[in-house]
Motif scaffolding. Sequence first.
Motif, short mmCIF file in Angstrom:
data_model
loop_
_atom_site.label_atom_id
_atom_site.label_comp_id
_atom_site.label_asym_id
_atom_site.label_seq_id
_atom_site.Cartn_x
_atom_site.Cartn_y
_atom_site.Cartn_z
N TYR A 39 -8.27 43.42 13.92
CA TYR A 39 -6.91 43.47 14.44
C TYR A 39 -6.57 44.82 15.07
O TYR A 39 -5.41 45.08 15.39
N ALA A 40 -7.58 45.66 15.25
CA ALA A 40 -7.36 46.97 15.88
C ALA A 40 -6.87 46.79 17.31
O ALA A 40 -7.24 45.85 18.01
N ASP A 41 -6.02 47.73 17.74
CA ASP A 41 -5.37 47.63 19.04
C ASP A 41 -5.29 49.02 19.67
O ASP A 41 -4.79 49.95 19.04
N ALA A 42 -5.77 49.15 20.88
CA ALA A 42 -5.75 50.44 21.56
C ALA A 42 -4.34 50.97 21.80
O ALA A 42 -4.15 52.16 22.02
N ASP A 43 -3.34 50.09 21.75
CA ASP A 43 -1.96 50.50 21.99
C ASP A 43 -1.12 50.49 20.71
O ASP A 43 0.11 50.51 20.77
N LEU A 44 -1.77 50.48 19.56
CA LEU A 44 -1.05 50.41 18.29
C LEU A 44 -0.08 51.57 18.09
O LEU A 44 0.99 51.41 17.51
#
Length: 224
Positions: free
Chosen positions: A134-139
């Motif tokens: 669930y990792a997100d570059a825009d977290l």
Amino acid sequence: MVFRQVTIIGTGLIGGSLGLALKKRRLAGRIVGCDRAPVLERAGDRGAIDSGTTNPVDAVRGSELVVLATPVLAILDHIERLGPALAPRTLVTDVGSTKAEVAKRAVKSFGRTAGHRFVAGHPMAGREQAGVDYADADLFEGAAWLFTPLPRQNVHAGLCGEFLHCVEKLGAKVAILDPVNHDRFCAWISHLPQMIRPRSPPPWWMNLGKMRLCSTSAVARCAT
């Protein structure tokens, strides 16, 4: 500044998102992950790391920045174990949700150089789901990233300042709190969901964790 090599110890949701964010914005040359083998494999598949190892001492070798993205008890252990193994120009930071004990352990491990070699941090970002899947570059975009200076530390100077600038390039909003006030603030907001009636519309302060509707200056006021 672009970090030539970054080590992320703990490549779950936060660590994996940080790896993706650094890569997307070209703020790191090479990213080394450290975690359990299956997690590292998944992090590599997601593109969050370039290589990985299960040995923290091997993972930090040659890195300019080391990010401890594990649970707090593991962060404390890593600070103590890795301190002697790190090069003098390596900066260490963490993402733990409590800071007073982390600060004490950093001072104990790094001694007089702690203010130049460690900066305690806490990105107020997350999701209901955990794990690198669930990792997100825009977290971290628009989220608060809290920093808690050690005694007499200027977090805006030297390597610490360079990392704070990097955090801002990730889209996060930097806020500075002392460790005790940070822990009071985080303990306070952790109880907020219990104070809401189930059928009531969510009030504005439910967004404090992501800081979408609350300025970083407001965080400092809430914690004092």
